[in-house]
Structures are given as structure tokens and as C-alpha cells.
Write an enzyme that holds these catalytic residues in place. Structure first.
Site, PDB file in Angstrom:
ATOM      1  N   HIS A  12       0.830  -1.201   0.000  1.00  0.00           N
ATOM      2  CA  HIS A  12       0.000   0.000   0.000  1.00  0.00           C
ATOM      3  C   HIS A  12       0.861   1.247   0.000  1.00  0.00           C
ATOM      4  O   HIS A  12       2.048   1.207   0.301  1.00  0.00           O
ATOM      5  CB  HIS A  12      -0.983   0.003   1.186  1.00  0.00           C
ATOM      6  CG  HIS A  12      -0.371   0.298   2.515  1.00  0.00           C
ATOM      7  ND1 HIS A  12      -1.010   1.041   3.480  1.00  0.00           N
ATOM      8  CD2 HIS A  12       0.829  -0.043   3.049  1.00  0.00           C
ATOM      9  CE1 HIS A  12      -0.222   1.147   4.546  1.00  0.00           C
ATOM     10  NE2 HIS A  12       0.884   0.491   4.316  1.00  0.00           N
ATOM     11  N   CYS A  73       3.801   5.089   5.672  1.00  0.00           N
ATOM     12  CA  CYS A  73       3.904   3.865   6.472  1.00  0.00           C
ATOM     13  C   CYS A  73       5.357   3.394   6.442  1.00  0.00           C
ATOM     14  O   CYS A  73       6.036   3.546   5.438  1.00  0.00           O
ATOM     15  CB  CYS A  73       2.993   2.780   5.888  1.00  0.00           C
ATOM     16  SG  CYS A  73       3.081   1.202   6.767  1.00  0.00           S
ATOM     17  N   GLN A  91      -7.350  -3.327   9.487  1.00  0.00           N
ATOM     18  CA  GLN A  91      -8.595  -2.585   9.689  1.00  0.00           C
ATOM     19  C   GLN A  91      -9.603  -3.048   8.632  1.00  0.00           C
ATOM     20  O   GLN A  91      -9.234  -3.357   7.502  1.00  0.00           O
ATOM     21  CB  GLN A  91      -8.331  -1.092   9.588  1.00  0.00           C
ATOM     22  CG  GLN A  91      -7.492  -0.576  10.752  1.00  0.00           C
ATOM     23  CD  GLN A  91      -7.213   0.908  10.624  1.00  0.00           C
ATOM     24  OE1 GLN A  91      -8.124   1.697  10.447  1.00  0.00           O
ATOM     25  NE2 GLN A  91      -5.948   1.275  10.715  1.00  0.00           N
ATOM     26  N   SER A 114      -5.836   4.971   9.867  1.00  0.00           N
ATOM     27  CA  SER A 114      -4.432   5.354   9.658  1.00  0.00           C
ATOM     28  C   SER A 114      -4.281   6.515   8.684  1.00  0.00           C
ATOM     29  O   SER A 114      -3.304   7.257   8.746  1.00  0.00           O
ATOM     30  CB  SER A 114      -3.631   4.161   9.119  1.00  0.00           C
ATOM     31  OG  SER A 114      -3.724   3.083  10.016  1.00  0.00           O
ATOM     32  N   HIS A 117      -5.294   5.303   1.706  1.00  0.00           N
ATOM     33  CA  HIS A 117      -4.401   4.334   1.060  1.00  0.00           C
ATOM     34  C   HIS A 117      -4.816   4.082  -0.386  1.00  0.00           C
ATOM     35  O   HIS A 117      -5.980   4.180  -0.717  1.00  0.00           O
ATOM     36  CB  HIS A 117      -4.511   2.937   1.714  1.00  0.00           C
ATOM     37  CG  HIS A 117      -4.573   2.888   3.191  1.00  0.00           C
ATOM     38  ND1 HIS A 117      -3.526   2.418   3.945  1.00  0.00           N
ATOM     39  CD2 HIS A 117      -5.558   3.213   4.064  1.00  0.00           C
ATOM     40  CE1 HIS A 117      -3.867   2.455   5.234  1.00  0.00           C
ATOM     41  NE2 HIS A 117      -5.093   2.936   5.318  1.00  0.00           N
TER      42      HIS A 117
END
Length: 123
Positions: A12, A73, A91, A114, A117
Site C-alpha cells: 500500500h 507507512c 482494519q 491510519s 491508502h
């Protein structure tokens, strides 16, 4: 379509924003940039990256190049790769989006706690 018991693998590219669960990253440890970034700004950054990836002759390779440089990330060091995971490990929005992709396919923008993405399913 994969059964929910199967594992998948994905990479991702994450763009965080001021609403992210942790509004800091390896690129921005103090969060100075991320805390100024709205969700709309994050989305437009991500859509530019996606356009770049999709217009490339080798989208999967380009995905890894961009994730390595731009993803918020720590998986950026591995070209965005998250390795293999099964149901319940990510998630829900991220998991659902990954399972909905075919191998080699790249998602649209996916929203999670987060941040935002784009996901490349690799297995």
C-alpha cells in the site's frame, strides 16, 4: 473471488492527514506536515500518485517506487509491502478493499483510521 478464510498479500501507499490515528510518520516524525494536511489534501496527493502509477507501462513496479518514497507507512522501506495477512488482521475497510481486488489490481482511495491508502494486491 477469494474466500474469507484465505490469506492475501498486498502493498500500500499511505498518505496520512490531520485526522490520522497517529499524525506523524518516518518522513515526518514531529508531524509538522501531516498535522497541516487535510483529508482532501491527502486525497488529492494520493490520486496524483495513482494516476502516475496507472499511466506507467508497469504499474506494479511504479507502485513500489512511489510507495518507497511517498508512503507515510514504515512499509515504504519494502516498497509498501505488508506481506501476507488473513481476515481480522487489518482494519476492516483495508481488509475489505484488499479482498475485493484481483491479484495485480490497484484499488481506488481507501479510508482507514491510519489515513488514506491505495492498495496493490500481490497474492
Amino acid at each position: 473471488n477469494s474466500k474469507m478464510g484465505d490469506t492475501v498479500a498486498a502493498a500500500h501507499l499511505l498518505i496520512k492527514h490531520l485526522g490520522s490515528r497517529r499524525a506523524a510518520s518516518w518522513k515526518d516524525e514531529s508531524g509538522a506536515e501531516i498535522t497541516k494536511r487535510t483529508k482532501d489534501m491527502a486525497q488529492s496527493i494520493l490520486l496524483k500518485h495513482r494516476e502516475d502509477i496507472m499511466s506507467n507501462a508497469n504499474p506494479a513496479s511504479r507502485f513500489g517506487e512511489l510507495a518507497a518514497v511517498h508512503s507515510d507507512c514504515s512499509s515504504a522501506r519494502d516498497k509498501g509491502s505488508l506481506g501476507t495477512f488473513g481476515p481480522g488482521q487489518m482494519q476492516k475497510s483495508f481488509e475489505d478493499a484488499t479482498y475485493a481486488l484481483q491479484v495485480g489490481e490497484i484499488s481506488g482511495v481507501v479510508d482507514s483510521d491510519s489515513g488514506l491508502h491505495i492498495i496493490l494486491r500481490t497474492k
